[in-house]
Scaffold this motif. Structure first.
Motif, PDB file in Angstrom:
ATOM      1  N   HIS A   1      18.908  83.145 132.300  1.00 25.63           N
ATOM      2  CA  HIS A   1      18.791  84.522 131.811  1.00 25.63           C
ATOM      3  C   HIS A   1      19.270  85.521 132.861  1.00 25.63           C
ATOM      4  O   HIS A   1      19.953  86.511 132.530  1.00 25.63           O
ATOM      5  CB  HIS A   1      17.336  84.810 131.432  1.00 25.63           C
ATOM      6  CG  HIS A   1      17.118  86.186 130.886  1.00 25.63           C
ATOM      7  ND1 HIS A   1      17.590  86.584 129.653  1.00 25.63           N
ATOM      8  CD2 HIS A   1      16.491  87.267 131.422  1.00 25.63           C
ATOM      9  CE1 HIS A   1      17.257  87.852 129.444  1.00 25.63           C
ATOM     10  NE2 HIS A   1      16.588  88.282 130.501  1.00 25.63           N
ATOM     11  N   ALA A   2      18.924  85.273 134.131  1.00 21.68           N
ATOM     12  CA  ALA A   2      19.363  86.166 135.198  1.00 21.68           C
ATOM     13  C   ALA A   2      20.886  86.162 135.334  1.00 21.68           C
ATOM     14  O   ALA A   2      21.515  87.222 135.507  1.00 21.68           O
ATOM     15  CB  ALA A   2      18.711  85.756 136.520  1.00 21.68           C
ATOM     16  N   LEU A   3      21.491  84.981 135.236  1.00 21.12           N
ATOM     17  CA  LEU A   3      22.954  84.903 135.284  1.00 21.12           C
ATOM     18  C   LEU A   3      23.584  85.585 134.078  1.00 21.12           C
ATOM     19  O   LEU A   3      24.606  86.270 134.191  1.00 21.12           O
ATOM     20  CB  LEU A   3      23.403  83.439 135.343  1.00 21.12           C
ATOM     21  CG  LEU A   3      23.081  82.656 136.618  1.00 21.12           C
ATOM     22  CD1 LEU A   3      23.591  81.230 136.492  1.00 21.12           C
ATOM     23  CD2 LEU A   3      23.691  83.324 137.843  1.00 21.12           C
ATOM     24  N   SER A   4      22.973  85.398 132.908  1.00 25.88           N
ATOM     25  CA  SER A   4      23.521  85.983 131.691  1.00 25.88           C
ATOM     26  C   SER A   4      23.534  87.506 131.758  1.00 25.88           C
ATOM     27  O   SER A   4      24.488  88.150 131.306  1.00 25.88           O
ATOM     28  CB  SER A   4      22.709  85.512 130.481  1.00 25.88           C
ATOM     29  OG  SER A   4      23.223  86.047 129.279  1.00 25.88           O
ATOM     30  N   ARG A   5      22.494  88.099 132.340  1.00 31.89           N
ATOM     31  CA  ARG A   5      22.449  89.556 132.432  1.00 31.89           C
ATOM     32  C   ARG A   5      23.585  90.095 133.294  1.00 31.89           C
ATOM     33  O   ARG A   5      24.179  91.139 132.984  1.00 31.89           O
ATOM     34  CB  ARG A   5      21.109  89.989 133.012  1.00 31.89           C
ATOM     35  CG  ARG A   5      19.926  89.733 132.098  1.00 31.89           C
ATOM     36  CD  ARG A   5      18.640  90.279 132.670  1.00 31.89           C
ATOM     37  NE  ARG A   5      18.691  91.735 132.810  1.00 31.89           N
ATOM     38  CZ  ARG A   5      17.691  92.465 133.290  1.00 31.89           C
ATOM     39  NH1 ARG A   5      16.577  91.869 133.702  1.00 31.89           N
ATOM     40  NH2 ARG A   5      17.798  93.773 133.383  1.00 31.89           N
ATOM     41  N   LYS A   6      23.912  89.399 134.360  1.00 27.58           N
ATOM     42  CA  LYS A   6      25.000  89.863 135.233  1.00 27.58           C
ATOM     43  C   LYS A   6      26.368  89.582 134.617  1.00 27.58           C
ATOM     44  O   LYS A   6      27.286  90.395 134.742  1.00 27.58           O
ATOM     45  CB  LYS A   6      24.871  89.195 136.604  1.00 27.58           C
ATOM     46  CG  LYS A   6      23.638  89.655 137.372  1.00 27.58           C
ATOM     47  CD  LYS A   6      23.608  89.117 138.783  1.00 27.58           C
ATOM     48  CE  LYS A   6      22.406  89.664 139.548  1.00 27.58           C
ATOM     49  NZ  LYS A   6      22.354  89.183 140.949  1.00 27.58           N
ATOM     50  N   LEU A   7      26.502  88.417 133.950  1.00 26.53           N
ATOM     51  CA  LEU A   7      27.785  88.104 133.313  1.00 26.53           C
ATOM     52  C   LEU A   7      28.081  89.029 132.137  1.00 26.53           C
ATOM     53  O   LEU A   7      29.239  89.315 131.842  1.00 26.53           O
ATOM     54  CB  LEU A   7      27.791  86.651 132.836  1.00 26.53           C
ATOM     55  CG  LEU A   7      27.920  85.574 133.918  1.00 26.53           C
ATOM     56  CD1 LEU A   7      27.770  84.191 133.310  1.00 26.53           C
ATOM     57  CD2 LEU A   7      29.256  85.690 134.634  1.00 26.53           C
ATOM     58  N   SER A   8      27.050  89.485 131.450  1.00 29.69           N
ATOM     59  CA  SER A   8      27.259  90.388 130.323  1.00 29.69           C
ATOM     60  C   SER A   8      27.838  91.721 130.776  1.00 29.69           C
ATOM     61  O   SER A   8      28.530  92.402 130.007  1.00 29.69           O
ATOM     62  CB  SER A   8      25.941  90.614 129.582  1.00 29.69           C
ATOM     63  OG  SER A   8      24.996  91.272 130.421  1.00 29.69           O
TER      64      SER A   8
ATOM     65  N   THR B   1      27.624  85.963 127.569  1.00 29.62           N
ATOM     66  CA  THR B   1      26.191  85.667 127.578  1.00 29.62           C
ATOM     67  C   THR B   1      25.988  84.154 127.616  1.00 29.62           C
ATOM     68  O   THR B   1      26.803  83.394 127.083  1.00 29.62           O
ATOM     69  CB  THR B   1      25.492  86.233 126.325  1.00 29.62           C
ATOM     70  OG1 THR B   1      26.103  85.681 125.141  1.00 29.62           O
ATOM     71  CG2 THR B   1      25.573  87.744 126.291  1.00 29.62           C
ATOM     72  N   LEU B   2      24.917  83.741 128.247  1.00 33.35           N
ATOM     73  CA  LEU B   2      24.535  82.334 128.301  1.00 33.35           C
ATOM     74  C   LEU B   2      23.303  82.127 127.438  1.00 33.35           C
ATOM     75  O   LEU B   2      22.367  82.920 127.480  1.00 33.35           O
ATOM     76  CB  LEU B   2      24.240  81.912 129.747  1.00 33.35           C
ATOM     77  CG  LEU B   2      25.370  82.093 130.756  1.00 33.35           C
ATOM     78  CD1 LEU B   2      24.913  81.681 132.145  1.00 33.35           C
ATOM     79  CD2 LEU B   2      26.605  81.306 130.343  1.00 33.35           C
ATOM     80  N   GLN B   3      23.310  81.070 126.661  1.00 30.04           N
ATOM     81  CA  GLN B   3      22.213  80.791 125.738  1.00 30.04           C
ATOM     82  C   GLN B   3      21.702  79.375 125.944  1.00 30.04           C
ATOM     83  O   GLN B   3      22.483  78.429 125.979  1.00 30.04           O
ATOM     84  CB  GLN B   3      22.663  80.976 124.280  1.00 30.04           C
ATOM     85  CG  GLN B   3      23.088  82.388 123.939  1.00 30.04           C
ATOM     86  CD  GLN B   3      23.514  82.520 122.492  1.00 30.04           C
ATOM     87  OE1 GLN B   3      23.497  81.557 121.730  1.00 30.04           O
ATOM     88  NE2 GLN B   3      23.907  83.728 122.095  1.00 30.04           N
ATOM     89  N   GLY B   4      20.373  79.240 126.058  1.00 26.67           N
ATOM     90  CA  GLY B   4      19.768  77.926 126.194  1.00 26.67           C
ATOM     91  C   GLY B   4      20.060  77.300 127.542  1.00 26.67           C
ATOM     92  O   GLY B   4      20.871  77.806 128.343  1.00 26.67           O
ATOM     93  N   CYS B   5      19.404  76.183 127.797  1.00 29.67           N
ATOM     94  CA  CYS B   5      19.609  75.476 129.058  1.00 29.67           C
ATOM     95  C   CYS B   5      19.135  74.040 128.907  1.00 29.67           C
ATOM     96  O   CYS B   5      17.997  73.803 128.481  1.00 29.67           O
ATOM     97  CB  CYS B   5      18.859  76.171 130.186  1.00 29.67           C
ATOM     98  SG  CYS B   5      19.081  75.406 131.805  1.00 29.67           S
ATOM     99  N   ALA B   6      19.994  73.092 129.228  1.00 27.86           N
ATOM    100  CA  ALA B   6      19.626  71.678 129.305  1.00 27.86           C
ATOM    101  C   ALA B   6      19.427  71.305 130.764  1.00 27.86           C
ATOM    102  O   ALA B   6      20.186  71.760 131.635  1.00 27.86           O
ATOM    103  CB  ALA B   6      20.697  70.796 128.675  1.00 27.86           C
TER     104      ALA B   6
ATOM    105  N   MET C   1      24.595  75.112 129.817  1.00 23.23           N
ATOM    106  CA  MET C   1      24.264  76.320 129.062  1.00 23.23           C
ATOM    107  C   MET C   1      25.389  76.637 128.087  1.00 23.23           C
ATOM    108  O   MET C   1      26.572  76.492 128.425  1.00 23.23           O
ATOM    109  CB  MET C   1      24.043  77.513 130.006  1.00 23.23           C
ATOM    110  CG  MET C   1      22.978  77.275 131.057  1.00 23.23           C
ATOM    111  SD  MET C   1      22.787  78.700 132.150  1.00 23.23           S
ATOM    112  CE  MET C   1      21.704  78.011 133.419  1.00 23.23           C
ATOM    113  N   ALA C   2      25.010  77.068 126.903  1.00 25.59           N
ATOM    114  CA  ALA C   2      26.004  77.460 125.900  1.00 25.59           C
ATOM    115  C   ALA C   2      26.539  78.850 126.222  1.00 25.59           C
ATOM    116  O   ALA C   2      25.811  79.722 126.703  1.00 25.59           O
ATOM    117  CB  ALA C   2      25.385  77.442 124.510  1.00 25.59           C
ATOM    118  N   CYS C   3      27.817  79.054 125.954  1.00 23.49           N
ATOM    119  CA  CYS C   3      28.473  80.349 126.183  1.00 23.49           C
ATOM    120  C   CYS C   3      29.283  80.706 124.936  1.00 23.49           C
ATOM    121  O   CYS C   3      30.509  80.492 124.891  1.00 23.49           O
ATOM    122  CB  CYS C   3      29.366  80.283 127.421  1.00 23.49           C
ATOM    123  SG  CYS C   3      30.053  81.876 127.928  1.00 23.49           S
TER     124      CYS C   3
END
Length: 338
Positions: free
Chosen positions: A37-44, A50-55, A109-111
């Motif tokens: 989530h932290a990475l997704s906020r900066k990438l957005s 956006t990054l969704q989910g995590c395995a 992570m899904a993108c």
């Protein structure tokens, strides 16, 4: 939307937090979703992605613990922080009670917003993600090295084959809340007074059962009959572990500024307790779909949970799980997990 995934291959983490709720041994799944989530906020902001989910795939782990004496419980290795005190040379520094571990994990992570195909653009995105990842901690630990960042945009089967080539040997953390709910219903049929914690401990605790050693002339055991203690099997076959999979609200939502000593004065506050469930470590070669590995947040009313896909709870079990969660996990049963 694209079928793209970001793969963080073999992240080496030092001093990660290995305590999660009542359990220990591996960080809570919320740590990894929070990292994404932290990475997704900066990438957005920088990349409009956006990054969704995590395995989570574990390759290696080492808990900082030791056994004081033979046949004794393991205890965490503690440190004095700070190592020395400047104010008073004779003063003993305090010991901060923590549970730490080193681990090597891979994350997928899904993108869905990714729509680039040029090699130069993909390489630039990899470097951007790598730089951002090194700026964060993972599960409270320091990221020492990331073997590689992969941006993969392929169909499900090709993607799965490529992941297996990249990440084997490795074990995927799977959500088995459905198995816990089904086992709870079975236990309730046999023992109507059983509680949810009883079913949870069947997966979590080491249980032994006495088998009497009858002599040739004995038909039934007596008080003097010797016994052999045999370890009881888990309710199902697999490498099952207790996990912390989210939070349950235990208070109303207080307006911003009403609660003292909070992180900031502009965010509403709600007190919560950890929610526990059952997970399974499954070898990557047994995974059939990449989407089955991805953990996602699910929040509803007072619950904030991490789950994979759609869990098929029996309706009665789902209701009883929610009713019992407030009471069943408040007891101190950490000793039962050792």
């Amino acid at each position: 939307m694209s079928n793209a995934y970001i793969v963080f291959e073999r992240i080496s983490v030092q001093d990660a937090n290995c305590i999660a709720g009542f359990t220990y041994g591996f960080p809570a799944i919320t740590h990894f979703l929070g990292f994404g989530h932290a990475l997704s906020r900066k990438l957005s902001i920088s990349q409009q992605l956006t990054l969704q989910g995590c395995a989570v795939i574990c390759h290696q782990h080492q808990i900082h613990a030791y056994q004081p004496k033979e046949h004794r419980d393991y205890v965490f290795t503690q440190s004095k922080n700070p190592p020395t005190t400047r104010a008073k040379a004779k003063e003993t520094p305090p010991i901060i009670e923590e549970g730490k571990m080193n681990m090597t994990v891979s994350l997928v992570m899904a993108c869905p917003d990714l729509n680039i195909s040029r090699t130069s653009e993909i390489n630039a995105l990899k470097q951007t993600i790598l730089n951002l990842a090194h700026q964060h901690r993972l599960a409270g630990g320091s990221i020492q090295n990331i073997a590689a960042i992969h941006v993969i945009n392929q169909d499900e089967q090709k993607l799965l084959r490529k992941l297996k080539r990249l990440l084997l040997p490795g074990f995927v953390l799977m959500d088995r809340s459905d198995l816990l709910a089904n086992h709870y219903q079975t236990v309730k049929q046999q023992h109507p007074d059983a509680e949810l914690m009883d079913a949870w401990l069947d997966f979590s605790a080491f249980k032994y059962q006495a088998k009497p050693k009858l002599k040739e002339d004995e038909l039934e055991p007596t008080d003097t009959t010797e016994a052999e203690w045999l370890r009881m099997d888990k309710p199902a076959k697999g490498w099952f572990v207790p996990i912390t999979n989210g939070y349950k609200a235990i208070s109303p939502i207080y307006p911003a500024g009403d609660v003292a000593n909070t992180r900031d004065s502009i965010t509403p506050v709600c007190f919560v307790e950890a929610a526990h469930s059952i997970g399974e470590w499954r070898s990557l070669h047994r995974i059939q779909n990449v989407s089955d590995m991805l953990w996602h947040y699910r929040y509803e009313q007072d619950w904030y949970l991490c789950q994979q896909g759609k869990q098929a709870y029996p309706e009665t079990a789902a209701n009883e799980l929610e009713d019992a969660a407030d009471d069943d996990f408040n007891d101190d049963f950490l000793s039962s997990l050792n």
